[in-house]
Design a protein around this motif. Structure first.
Motif, mmCIF file in Angstrom:
data_model
loop_
_atom_site.group_PDB
_atom_site.id
_atom_site.type_symbol
_atom_site.label_atom_id
_atom_site.label_comp_id
_atom_site.label_asym_id
_atom_site.label_seq_id
_atom_site.Cartn_x
_atom_site.Cartn_y
_atom_site.Cartn_z
ATOM 1 N N ASP A 22 40.999 -15.222 -35.787
ATOM 2 C CA ASP A 22 40.136 -14.245 -36.105
ATOM 3 C C ASP A 22 40.064 -13.216 -34.385
ATOM 4 O O ASP A 22 39.822 -13.295 -33.366
ATOM 5 C CB ASP A 22 38.996 -14.151 -36.595
ATOM 6 C CG ASP A 22 37.495 -13.436 -35.964
ATOM 7 O OD1 ASP A 22 38.261 -11.719 -36.065
ATOM 8 O OD2 ASP A 22 36.591 -13.433 -36.110
ATOM 9 N N GLY A 23 40.976 -11.824 -34.242
ATOM 10 C CA GLY A 23 41.252 -11.590 -33.603
ATOM 11 C C GLY A 23 40.111 -10.625 -33.262
ATOM 12 O O GLY A 23 39.556 -9.569 -31.937
ATOM 13 N N ASN A 24 38.733 -10.296 -33.926
ATOM 14 C CA ASN A 24 37.974 -9.153 -33.445
ATOM 15 C C ASN A 24 36.192 -9.408 -33.879
ATOM 16 O O ASN A 24 35.492 -8.927 -33.780
ATOM 17 C CB ASN A 24 37.843 -7.789 -34.665
ATOM 18 C CG ASN A 24 37.737 -8.107 -35.562
ATOM 19 O OD1 ASN A 24 37.590 -9.373 -36.085
ATOM 20 N ND2 ASN A 24 37.584 -7.091 -36.965
ATOM 21 N N ASP A 26 34.876 -11.108 -36.390
ATOM 22 C CA ASP A 26 34.326 -10.660 -37.479
ATOM 23 C C ASP A 26 33.690 -11.478 -38.623
ATOM 24 O O ASP A 26 33.296 -12.415 -39.855
ATOM 25 C CB ASP A 26 34.171 -9.854 -38.459
ATOM 26 C CG ASP A 26 36.370 -9.227 -38.719
ATOM 27 O OD1 ASP A 26 36.643 -10.241 -38.606
ATOM 28 O OD2 ASP A 26 36.188 -8.560 -39.846
ATOM 29 N N ILE A 28 37.130 -13.424 -40.017
ATOM 30 C CA ILE A 28 37.843 -14.080 -40.960
ATOM 31 C C ILE A 28 39.240 -13.700 -39.541
ATOM 32 O O ILE A 28 39.214 -12.884 -39.261
ATOM 33 C CB ILE A 28 37.535 -12.903 -41.650
ATOM 34 C CG1 ILE A 28 38.994 -13.539 -42.906
ATOM 35 C CG2 ILE A 28 37.845 -11.456 -41.886
ATOM 36 C CD1 ILE A 28 38.668 -12.962 -44.470
ATOM 37 N N GLY A 29 40.456 -14.144 -39.834
ATOM 38 C CA GLY A 29 41.211 -14.350 -39.183
ATOM 39 C C GLY A 29 41.789 -12.513 -39.926
ATOM 40 O O GLY A 29 41.449 -12.096 -40.542
ATOM 41 N N ASP A 30 42.859 -12.085 -39.125
ATOM 42 C CA ASP A 30 43.110 -11.075 -38.957
ATOM 43 C C ASP A 30 44.830 -10.465 -38.219
ATOM 44 O O ASP A 30 45.380 -11.800 -37.870
ATOM 45 C CB ASP A 30 41.939 -10.260 -37.994
ATOM 46 C CG ASP A 30 41.465 -10.107 -37.041
ATOM 47 O OD1 ASP A 30 42.591 -10.509 -36.786
ATOM 48 O OD2 ASP A 30 41.040 -10.460 -37.183
HETATM 49 CA CA CA Z 1 38.668 -10.481 -37.791
#
Ligand code: CA
Ligand code: GLC
Length: 499
Positions: A22-24, A26, A28-30
């Motif tokens: 999860d880069g940001n 929130d 969930i992975g992205d």
């Molecule tokens: Ca994310």
């Protein structure tokens, strides 16, 4: 063999985008998360990725219900993020395959909304419809009562996934279109357009979902569906000669020889060689004799060897994780075998550290019993096991809460860990072309009631003992690679050597 050169030494890593990183924050992975972890993939020894669908979708089947084939799902980022992922992966020598879902769309796809209208329009024949509101598609699940159109529509999988119309092998009803009719051709061309769109942006090819079921009706030998793929892939290869295609098919005679895919998954089907190798009660890797696996595999290998590649898998997003079936010791030697057989292997994210199948998780986004194989990657001890900086209750799926849940960071420090064993095996594979996709293959020893398997790849001899008892071999000399114990011809329990 006329396949892209880069496949010879390719080892794929399958990423379920929701669950990798999860880069940001929130929950969930992205895609930007995947970009950050590319160096990890590289260091692991994988040089190609397969991303499960990352397109706009209502996510009633984990994204296999596509609403817009040309748009990245907002929860994963933007199209620009995906183009950047292609670029950065390529800089590291990593190729990227996207997931193509050609057989059906989401019921929310604009094509389907148009198709369901009462007035005829350009999309009326894009899906398989009967011509009366209570007339079904015999032998296939279908839905009525949902649209103004006077007909019912055929499903491919879940209720939310209406079947696209590639025509019928044999037409027996007035509402069926022949496989060579303009309507069927239009669907095929629309899918080619989607593929071109991503290939132009830098993607390296596709994993093709349910590739064997496009043409309906009496296509039991799949000759119509195979002809469609052969034509379509040929067209794309002329424009993108390096592009590669792997089929969710499971039968190389059709997928590789007739449909002309580069690779075909050795899927977990009850009683087949992969199942008897890894997952059945009497699986070879559980310490039994290798014959049921060997017989089925040799048959497929013989069929495929000059045509394309069989793709062994550690697992995938549809099956319980491999660690559900095998102990860590069995996994080490099992991976040694899976990654030293001919063809192009696929590693499912997290299997390199033995992530567990969380069998009691409630279903998420149409996952059902598959949900437990889709939990967040376990990067490091601490908050959310390093998957996300968000709050634990905001996560897409919970992380494995077991106190001994494996993590990549801890295993990287332990020279004997599963992770370091996988890295060592993949280094070995990259070092010796004999061990790669095209190297020759021959079984030297496989007998009933005997867990020893000895096979030759080029000039190398490999021996495997997945049982808990030592076995005697005829081998001499010092191994150049070893897992477990080996001394003067005796191969210890859970051991593997290359010499
Ligand atoms: Ca994310
Ligand atoms: C394939 C996918 C699976 C999906 C199904 C319908 O089997 O791997 O995850 O649910 O097709 O698209």
């Amino acid at each position: 063999m006329n396949r892209p050169d880069w496949l010879k030494d390719a080892v794929f890593y399958e990423i379920y985008p929701s669950s990798f990183y999860d880069g940001n924050g929130d929950g969930i992975g992205d895609l930007n998360g995947i970009r950050q972890k590319l160096p990890y993939v590289k260091e692991l020894g994988c040089n190609a990725l397969w991303l499960n669908p990352c397109f706009d979708s209502p996510f009633k089947d984990g994204g296999y219900d596509v609403r817009d084939y040309k748009k990245v799902a907002p929860r994963y980022g933007t199209n620009e993020d995906l183009y950047a992922l292609f670029r950065e992966a390529h800089e590291l020598g990593i190729r990227v395959l996207l997931d193509l879902v050609p057989g059906h769309t989401s019921e929310e796809h604009p094509w389907f909304l148009e198709s369901g209208k009462a007035e005829r329009n350009a999309y009326s024949d894009r899906y398989v419809w009967t011509d009366f509101w209570i007339k079904g598609t015999p032998g296939h699940p279908y839905i009525g009562g949902e649209t103004p159109r006077n007909g019912t529509y055929m499903l491919n999988f879940f209720k939310c996934q209406p079947a696209l119309n590639y025509g019928w092998a044999k037409v027996t009803e007035p509402w069926q279109t022949p496989a060579d009719a303009p309507a069927a051709r239009a669907t095929r061309d629309a899918m080619a357009d989607v593929m071109r769109f991503w290939l132009e942006k830098g993607c390296d090819g596709f994993r093709v979902d349910m590739a064997n079921s496009l043409i309906k009706g009496d296509d039991d030998d799949k000759s119509y569906t195979c002809a469609l793929w052969k034509g379509l892939l040929g067209e794309l290869r002329a424009e993108f000669p390096e592009s590669a295609y792997v089929a969710e098919w499971g039968w190389p005679r059709q997928a590789l020889c007739s449909a002309d895919f580069d690779m075909d998954f050795y899927l977990d089907h009850p009683g087949n060689g992969y199942n008897r190798l890894v997952r059945s009660a009497d699986a070879y890797l559980k310490g039994n004799d290798p014959l049921p696996f060997v017989r089925d595999y040799l048959d497929r290998y013989g069929i495929s060897r000059d045509k394309g590649y069989i793709s062994f898998i550690t697992g995938n997003h549809d099956t319980p994780r491999i660690s559900w079936y095998l102990t860590e010791e069995q996994l080490k030697v099992g991976y040694a075998l899976l990654f030293t057989l001919p063809g192009v292997p696929f590693l499912y994210y997290g299997d390199e550290i033995g992530m567990r199948y969380l069998s009691t998780l409630p279903t998420k986004e149409g996952g059902y019993t598959r949900t437990g194989s889709r939990t967040p990657m376990q990067w490091a001890p601490g908050k959310n096991l390093g998957f996300s900086s968000g709050e634990p209750d905001s996560l897409y799926l919970p992380v494995d809460r077991a106190p001994d849940a494996p993590t990549a960071e801890e295993q990287a420090r332990d020279p004997n860990s599963l992770l370091n064993t996988v890295k060592a095996i993949l280094r070995l594979r990259h070092r010796f072309p004999d061990l790669q996709a095209d190297g020759s293959f021959e079984i030297l020893h496989a007998r009933k009631d005997d867990p020893l398997l000895v096979y030759k790849r080029g000039t190398l001899t490999l021996a495997l003992n997945p049982s808990d008892k030592a076995v005697k071999t005829e081998l001499t000399g010092t191994p150049l690679f070893q897992i477990g114990t080996y001394d003067k011809g005796i191969l210890g329990p859970f051991s593997f050597i290359v010499s």
